[in-house]
Design a protein around this motif. Structure first.
Motif, PDB file in Angstrom:
ATOM      1  N   UNK A  97       0.842  -1.199   0.000  1.00 54.33           N
ATOM      2  CA  UNK A  97       0.000   0.000   0.000  1.00 54.33           C
ATOM      3  C   UNK A  97       0.875   1.245   0.000  1.00 54.33           C
ATOM      4  N   UNK A  98       0.441   2.226  -0.769  1.00 51.99           N
ATOM      5  CA  UNK A  98       1.106   3.523  -0.826  1.00 51.99           C
ATOM      6  C   UNK A  98       0.099   4.559  -0.340  1.00 51.99           C
ATOM      7  N   UNK A  99       0.457   5.285   0.707  1.00 53.02           N
ATOM      8  CA  UNK A  99      -0.386   6.388   1.165  1.00 53.02           C
ATOM      9  C   UNK A  99      -0.230   7.541   0.189  1.00 53.02           C
ATOM     10  N   UNK A 100      -1.311   7.914  -0.493  1.00 53.53           N
ATOM     11  CA  UNK A 100      -1.169   8.901  -1.559  1.00 53.53           C
ATOM     12  C   UNK A 100      -1.922  10.200  -1.327  1.00 53.53           C
ATOM     13  N   UNK A 101      -2.792  10.238  -0.320  1.00 51.76           N
ATOM     14  CA  UNK A 101      -3.544  11.469  -0.043  1.00 51.76           C
ATOM     15  C   UNK A 101      -4.099  11.400   1.367  1.00 51.76           C
ATOM     16  N   UNK A 102      -4.566  12.545   1.828  1.00 53.44           N
ATOM     17  CA  UNK A 102      -5.199  12.653   3.140  1.00 53.44           C
ATOM     18  C   UNK A 102      -6.630  13.153   2.954  1.00 53.44           C
ATOM     19  N   UNK A 103      -7.514  12.653   3.816  1.00 49.62           N
ATOM     20  CA  UNK A 103      -8.909  13.081   3.788  1.00 49.62           C
ATOM     21  C   UNK A 103      -9.263  13.578   5.187  1.00 49.62           C
TER      22      UNK A 103
END
Length: 124
Positions: free
Chosen positions: A28-34
């Motif tokens: 998994x690659x963390x690509x954005x924040x919500x």
């Protein structure tokens, strides 16, 4: 990594510990924040906001092959190559060095002048 790349002005990245991902079915690659239903354009600077965010992940297939003896990018399993290229794409900076084993010399050096626009194998 994207924030660090931005504030430090990196022109190339050393991606370490690729070997510890070997054996995972998915990477998994963390690509954005919500935050509160809204996608954030950058990492939050407020600790309160940071504690309330949800990380949006992109999932890629993993690999099982031993990569500790790889000395060229092409020696890596296809899924490892795809992972490196995707991280590079998300960062917008070339990944020149790739750590692929426990020893200091277990490193792939892709060389100078490796350009984001050149993908040696478009089928990857």
């Amino acid at each position: 990594m994207k924030y660090s790349t931005l504030i430090n002005g990196f022109t190339a990245i050393n991606l370490t510990k690729l070997d510890v991902l070997t054996g995972l079915a998915e990477v998994k690659i963390g690509r954005a924040y919500k935050h509160k239903g809204k996608i954030l354009n950058t990492m939050p600077s407020c600790l309160k906001t940071m504690s309330e965010i949800e990380v949006i992940y992109e999932t890629l297939p993993g690999w099982t092959e031993d990569i500790s003896k790889a000395r060229n990018f092409e020696d890596l399993p296809v899924n490892a190559q795809r992972y490196v290229l995707r991280v590079q794409e998300l960062l917008g900076v070339p990944i020149r060095w790739i750590g692929c084993g426990a020893n200091r010399l277990d490193m792939i050096d892709r060389g100078e002048g490796w350009d984001l626009s050149s993908n040696p194998d478009e089928s990857i």
